[in-house]
Design a protein around this motif. Sequence first.
Motif, short mmCIF file in Angstrom:
data_model
loop_
_atom_site.label_atom_id
_atom_site.label_comp_id
_atom_site.label_asym_id
_atom_site.label_seq_id
_atom_site.Cartn_x
_atom_site.Cartn_y
_atom_site.Cartn_z
N ASP A 75 0.85 -1.19 0.00
CA ASP A 75 0.00 0.00 0.00
C ASP A 75 0.89 1.24 0.00
N PRO A 76 1.00 1.95 -1.13
CA PRO A 76 1.81 3.17 -1.16
C PRO A 76 1.33 4.24 -0.17
N ASP A 77 0.09 4.14 0.29
CA ASP A 77 -0.44 5.11 1.25
C ASP A 77 -0.43 4.57 2.68
N TYR A 78 0.46 3.62 2.95
CA TYR A 78 0.47 2.99 4.28
C TYR A 78 0.74 3.98 5.40
N VAL A 79 1.39 5.09 5.09
CA VAL A 79 1.72 6.09 6.12
C VAL A 79 0.45 6.65 6.76
N ASN A 80 -0.63 6.72 5.99
CA ASN A 80 -1.87 7.31 6.52
C ASN A 80 -2.42 6.54 7.70
N ARG A 81 -2.08 5.26 7.81
CA ARG A 81 -2.61 4.45 8.91
C ARG A 81 -2.10 4.92 10.27
N TYR A 82 -0.96 5.59 10.30
CA TYR A 82 -0.36 5.97 11.58
C TYR A 82 -0.97 7.25 12.18
N ASN A 83 -1.55 8.09 11.35
CA ASN A 83 -2.15 9.35 11.82
C ASN A 83 -1.14 10.13 12.68
N PHE A 84 0.04 10.37 12.12
CA PHE A 84 1.08 11.08 12.86
C PHE A 84 0.66 12.51 13.24
N ALA A 85 -0.23 13.10 12.46
CA ALA A 85 -0.63 14.48 12.74
C ALA A 85 -1.31 14.62 14.10
N ALA A 86 -1.85 13.52 14.62
CA ALA A 86 -2.56 13.58 15.90
C ALA A 86 -1.62 13.55 17.10
N ARG A 87 -0.34 13.26 16.86
CA ARG A 87 0.61 13.21 17.98
C ARG A 87 0.88 14.60 18.52
N LYS A 88 0.99 14.70 19.84
CA LYS A 88 1.21 15.99 20.50
C LYS A 88 2.59 16.10 21.14
N THR A 89 3.35 15.02 21.16
CA THR A 89 4.62 14.99 21.89
C THR A 89 5.72 14.39 21.02
N ASP A 90 6.91 14.96 21.10
CA ASP A 90 8.06 14.39 20.38
C ASP A 90 8.51 13.10 21.06
N ALA A 91 9.20 12.26 20.31
CA ALA A 91 9.64 10.96 20.83
C ALA A 91 10.54 11.14 22.05
N GLY A 92 10.30 10.32 23.06
CA GLY A 92 11.14 10.30 24.25
C GLY A 92 10.76 11.30 25.32
N LEU A 93 9.89 12.26 25.01
CA LEU A 93 9.49 13.26 25.99
C LEU A 93 8.26 12.80 26.75
N PRO A 94 8.04 13.30 27.97
CA PRO A 94 6.82 12.94 28.72
C PRO A 94 5.57 13.27 27.93
N VAL A 95 4.63 12.35 27.91
CA VAL A 95 3.43 12.50 27.10
C VAL A 95 2.57 13.64 27.64
N LYS A 96 2.08 14.46 26.73
CA LYS A 96 1.16 15.54 27.10
C LYS A 96 -0.26 15.01 27.07
N PHE A 97 -0.99 15.25 28.15
CA PHE A 97 -2.37 14.79 28.22
C PHE A 97 -3.32 15.97 28.07
N ALA A 98 -4.47 15.68 27.51
CA ALA A 98 -5.47 16.72 27.33
C ALA A 98 -5.92 17.25 28.69
N PRO A 99 -6.31 18.53 28.77
CA PRO A 99 -6.78 19.09 30.04
C PRO A 99 -7.93 18.27 30.62
N GLY A 100 -7.81 17.93 31.88
CA GLY A 100 -8.86 17.15 32.54
C GLY A 100 -8.66 15.66 32.45
N ALA A 101 -7.75 15.19 31.57
CA ALA A 101 -7.52 13.75 31.43
C ALA A 101 -6.68 13.26 32.60
N ALA A 102 -6.99 12.05 33.05
CA ALA A 102 -6.28 11.47 34.19
C ALA A 102 -4.91 10.96 33.74
N ALA A 103 -3.86 11.40 34.41
CA ALA A 103 -2.51 10.95 34.09
C ALA A 103 -2.26 9.58 34.72
#
Length: 377
Positions: A75-103
């Motif tokens: 699938d030449p469009d296999y990259v779309n399956r990852y939905n990288f645009a939805a990521r909010k944090t760079d690799a290796g950094l503490p994950v950012k959680f949405a306001p109000g979300a339980a850590a």
Amino acid sequence: MFEPVVAFFQRLFSAIGRGLGVAISWLLFPFVKFAGWFRASGGWIIKGPVAAVVILFVGLYGYFLYTTQAWTNFDPDYVNRYNFAARKTDAGLPVKFAPGAAAPATATCERSAIVDVASDLIDFNVDENAWISSMLLYKAGFFGIDWDHTPFLDNKASFQRGVNQAVRRTTVELVDSLGRVRGTSGINENLQKARSNMQFDEGAWYFGLDPFGPKTPTPSFYRSAKRDLQAFNESLVKCEATFDGRSDNLIEFIDRISNDIGNTSAMIRERSEDHNGGWFDTRADDRFWFAYGQLYGYYGVMAAAGADFDGVITQRGLAPIWAESLKQLRSALRIQPAIISNGREDGWIMPTHLATMGFYILRVRSNLVEMRDILAR
């Protein structure tokens, strides 16, 4: 006045027909002789083992033919399956959680998209599809001729080796720079094992002659590399491993990828300029599909790097040219001719697919060089 022309074409097609008849007779001769011997031989004490061997070879070649022609989950469009645009944090950094979300109770860091893509590409090559280069019948060749020297059944193997080249280069960079803080930390053990396993011979079967004796086949080593990469990401999620997302590491990563596809560009150019036999160049297809597989792999790796280094890319204003580079990679994957032709660039009968692929490779490399220059300022 047309009679000589008609007579010429009649003789031409008659000669072609006789030539095809001779070729088919030559190919069928061993089978006809074997059938005659089989009918004239004794009882089933002789016929039984011979028939079993014939059935075995028919089954093996049937499986081999199917494996080389069926491209599972390609699938030449296999990259779309990852939905990288939805990521909010760079690799290796503490994950950012949405306001109000339980850590979570324990620290959680962002996994590496590069490692995920590399692991999935290995899975695509050796689990979702069979690794062709180490199959016994592929190694046996076509009547003793290396399959790569024929126009038959080698396209998928070349494509797999191209993907594998991208994964190999990525694992080297993960060990040398991305997976450690240079000068202050040691090499990650999981990444080191993954790199070592990915460097294994691409054509090893269960038995070999040099050295003589049983061997572990190539796919087993690559599957181990996949597990090693997954283990690294699991450690990264637990904040127990390191992903060094500095701009100088991104510069080096881009530079190494640029050099890698530059080598492929030189290979394409040499074949295109010195062996332009059109549809009769039997090595053009494996050159083309190796380059295609390499770009297929780097398309995913570069998209993943955009997610892992999003902070650096945004800070340095690289987002537009990064998106353009991914667009160029995807454009190259649109070229999927049924038969590869290595015609002259100024020819008018046979197309020049190698030169076209080389053009796309140079466009991608030009964007990579430009990104590297921007980062180095």
